[in-house]
Design a protein around this motif. Structure first.
Motif, mmCIF file in Angstrom:
data_model
loop_
_atom_site.group_PDB
_atom_site.id
_atom_site.type_symbol
_atom_site.label_atom_id
_atom_site.label_comp_id
_atom_site.label_asym_id
_atom_site.label_seq_id
_atom_site.Cartn_x
_atom_site.Cartn_y
_atom_site.Cartn_z
ATOM 1 N N LEU A 15 -92.363 3.048 54.331
ATOM 2 C CA LEU A 15 -92.952 1.812 53.813
ATOM 3 C C LEU A 15 -92.202 1.375 52.554
ATOM 4 O O LEU A 15 -91.924 0.188 52.375
ATOM 5 N N ASP A 16 -91.857 2.337 51.706
ATOM 6 C CA ASP A 16 -91.050 2.018 50.530
ATOM 7 C C ASP A 16 -89.699 1.441 50.938
ATOM 8 O O ASP A 16 -89.184 0.524 50.303
ATOM 9 N N TRP A 17 -89.137 1.964 52.006
ATOM 10 C CA TRP A 17 -87.845 1.492 52.499
ATOM 11 C C TRP A 17 -87.951 0.036 52.961
ATOM 12 O O TRP A 17 -87.064 -0.772 52.718
ATOM 13 N N ILE A 18 -89.048 -0.294 53.610
ATOM 14 C CA ILE A 18 -89.260 -1.670 54.066
ATOM 15 C C ILE A 18 -89.381 -2.608 52.862
ATOM 16 O O ILE A 18 -88.768 -3.677 52.823
ATOM 17 N N VAL A 19 -90.156 -2.213 51.878
ATOM 18 C CA VAL A 19 -90.328 -3.048 50.680
ATOM 19 C C VAL A 19 -88.992 -3.203 49.955
ATOM 20 O O VAL A 19 -88.613 -4.309 49.551
ATOM 21 N N PHE A 20 -88.242 -2.106 49.809
ATOM 22 C CA PHE A 20 -86.933 -2.164 49.166
ATOM 23 C C PHE A 20 -85.995 -3.098 49.927
ATOM 24 O O PHE A 20 -85.276 -3.903 49.330
ATOM 25 N N SER A 21 -85.994 -3.013 51.236
ATOM 26 C CA SER A 21 -85.124 -3.858 52.056
ATOM 27 C C SER A 21 -85.451 -5.332 51.859
ATOM 28 O O SER A 21 -84.551 -6.165 51.717
ATOM 29 N N LEU A 22 -86.732 -5.647 51.867
ATOM 30 C CA LEU A 22 -87.132 -7.041 51.678
ATOM 31 C C LEU A 22 -86.750 -7.554 50.286
ATOM 32 O O LEU A 22 -86.241 -8.664 50.148
ATOM 33 N N LEU A 23 -86.979 -6.736 49.270
ATOM 34 C CA LEU A 23 -86.611 -7.143 47.909
ATOM 35 C C LEU A 23 -85.100 -7.311 47.776
ATOM 36 O O LEU A 23 -84.619 -8.260 47.147
ATOM 37 N N PHE A 24 -84.345 -6.397 48.376
ATOM 38 C CA PHE A 24 -82.888 -6.464 48.324
ATOM 39 C C PHE A 24 -82.385 -7.727 49.023
ATOM 40 O O PHE A 24 -81.495 -8.424 48.521
ATOM 41 N N MET A 25 -82.960 -8.056 50.170
ATOM 42 C CA MET A 25 -82.544 -9.238 50.908
ATOM 43 C C MET A 25 -82.865 -10.510 50.129
ATOM 44 O O MET A 25 -82.032 -11.419 50.030
ATOM 45 N N VAL A 26 -84.050 -10.589 49.554
ATOM 46 C CA VAL A 26 -84.437 -11.775 48.787
ATOM 47 C C VAL A 26 -83.555 -11.921 47.542
ATOM 48 O O VAL A 26 -83.075 -13.018 47.237
ATOM 49 N N THR A 27 -83.298 -10.819 46.851
ATOM 50 C CA THR A 27 -82.460 -10.866 45.653
ATOM 51 C C THR A 27 -81.041 -11.308 45.995
ATOM 52 O O THR A 27 -80.457 -12.140 45.298
ATOM 53 N N ALA A 28 -80.488 -10.765 47.060
ATOM 54 C CA ALA A 28 -79.127 -11.144 47.472
ATOM 55 C C ALA A 28 -79.074 -12.611 47.867
ATOM 56 O O ALA A 28 -78.132 -13.327 47.496
ATOM 57 N N THR A 29 -80.065 -13.085 48.587
ATOM 58 C CA THR A 29 -80.077 -14.477 49.018
ATOM 59 C C THR A 29 -80.204 -15.425 47.823
ATOM 60 O O THR A 29 -79.513 -16.445 47.755
ATOM 61 N N VAL A 30 -81.066 -15.093 46.881
ATOM 62 C CA VAL A 30 -81.213 -15.924 45.682
ATOM 63 C C VAL A 30 -79.903 -15.939 44.888
ATOM 64 O O VAL A 30 -79.474 -16.989 44.389
ATOM 65 N N GLY A 31 -79.237 -14.796 44.788
ATOM 66 C CA GLY A 31 -77.952 -14.741 44.087
ATOM 67 C C GLY A 31 -76.894 -15.607 44.742
ATOM 68 O O GLY A 31 -76.135 -16.316 44.065
ATOM 69 N N VAL A 32 -76.837 -15.570 46.058
ATOM 70 C CA VAL A 32 -75.853 -16.387 46.774
ATOM 71 C C VAL A 32 -76.180 -17.874 46.626
ATOM 72 O O VAL A 32 -75.277 -18.700 46.426
ATOM 73 N N LEU A 33 -77.444 -18.237 46.734
ATOM 74 C CA LEU A 33 -77.820 -19.640 46.556
ATOM 75 C C LEU A 33 -77.494 -20.124 45.139
ATOM 76 O O LEU A 33 -77.071 -21.268 44.953
ATOM 77 N N ASN A 34 -77.655 -19.255 44.161
ATOM 78 C CA ASN A 34 -77.278 -19.584 42.786
ATOM 79 C C ASN A 34 -75.769 -19.801 42.693
ATOM 80 O O ASN A 34 -75.306 -20.734 42.034
ATOM 81 N N SER A 35 -74.991 -18.952 43.352
ATOM 82 C CA SER A 35 -73.535 -19.102 43.363
ATOM 83 C C SER A 35 -73.116 -20.419 44.019
ATOM 84 O O SER A 35 -72.217 -21.110 43.537
ATOM 85 N N ILE A 36 -73.763 -20.771 45.118
ATOM 86 C CA ILE A 36 -73.460 -22.040 45.789
ATOM 87 C C ILE A 36 -73.792 -23.210 44.869
ATOM 88 O O ILE A 36 -73.018 -24.172 44.765
ATOM 89 N N SER A 37 -74.917 -23.123 44.178
ATOM 90 C CA SER A 37 -75.310 -24.181 43.248
ATOM 91 C C SER A 37 -74.288 -24.328 42.119
ATOM 92 O O SER A 37 -73.911 -25.447 41.749
ATOM 93 N N GLN A 38 -73.822 -23.205 41.571
ATOM 94 C CA GLN A 38 -72.817 -23.258 40.505
ATOM 95 C C GLN A 38 -71.502 -23.837 41.012
ATOM 96 O O GLN A 38 -70.846 -24.607 40.303
ATOM 97 N N ASP A 39 -71.106 -23.492 42.233
ATOM 98 C CA ASP A 39 -69.880 -24.048 42.794
ATOM 99 C C ASP A 39 -69.993 -25.554 42.985
ATOM 100 O O ASP A 39 -69.030 -26.290 42.769
ATOM 101 N N TRP A 40 -71.174 -26.017 43.395
ATOM 102 C CA TRP A 40 -71.369 -27.461 43.546
ATOM 103 C C TRP A 40 -71.254 -28.159 42.191
ATOM 104 O O TRP A 40 -70.706 -29.252 42.091
ATOM 105 N N GLU A 41 -71.809 -27.536 41.139
ATOM 106 C CA GLU A 41 -71.735 -28.141 39.803
ATOM 107 C C GLU A 41 -70.308 -28.153 39.280
ATOM 108 O O GLU A 41 -69.865 -29.135 38.694
#
Length: 120
Positions: free
Chosen positions: A84-110
């Motif tokens: 269960l901890d592994w599932i929670v960690f996986s979800l948090l890792f995926m959300v964090t990575a996705t937010v980081g990439v979206l931030n990078s895309i936003s900075q590239d657009w700017e």
């Protein structure tokens, strides 16, 4: 409508939808490294970590021993919590990575903004 006409309309619809999708993605994410990072952030964690943990929990829950409740050891309980901890960690890792990439895309657009396919 004949079968041949229906098949042609279906083929044209799929072709147009694929073209529109490709154009939209190419304009929304003009930098290839950002596109690759977004695909990786959204797909790698579920395929390598999350699905394994979910399948393992499903297998343990559907095993005959657990269904009739005869054997439940301390070790099984600890393993269930770890997974269960592994599932929670996986979800948090995926959300964090996705937010980081979206931030990078936003900075590239700017930093490199402009109209689609405009050379700088």
């Amino acid at each position: 409508m004949s079968t041949e006409t229906l098949a042609t309309v279906r083929w044209m619809s799929v072709t147009v939808a694929l073209g529109v999708t490709a154009y939209t993605v190419a304009n929304a994410i003009p930098f290839f490294q950002d596109l690759v990072a977004l695909i990786g952030a959204v797909t790698v964690v579920p395929l390598t970590l999350l699905l394994l943990a979910l399948y393992w929990r499903k297998e343990i829950a559907s095993s005959p021993v657990d269904r009739i409740g005869l054997v439940e050891t301390q070790c099984q309980r600890r393993l269930a919590v770890v997974r269960l901890d592994w599932i929670v960690f996986s979800l948090l890792f995926m959300v964090t990575a996705t937010v980081g990439v979206l931030n990078s895309i936003s900075q590239d657009w700017e930093n490199h903004g402009g109209r689609p396919f405009e050379c700088i």
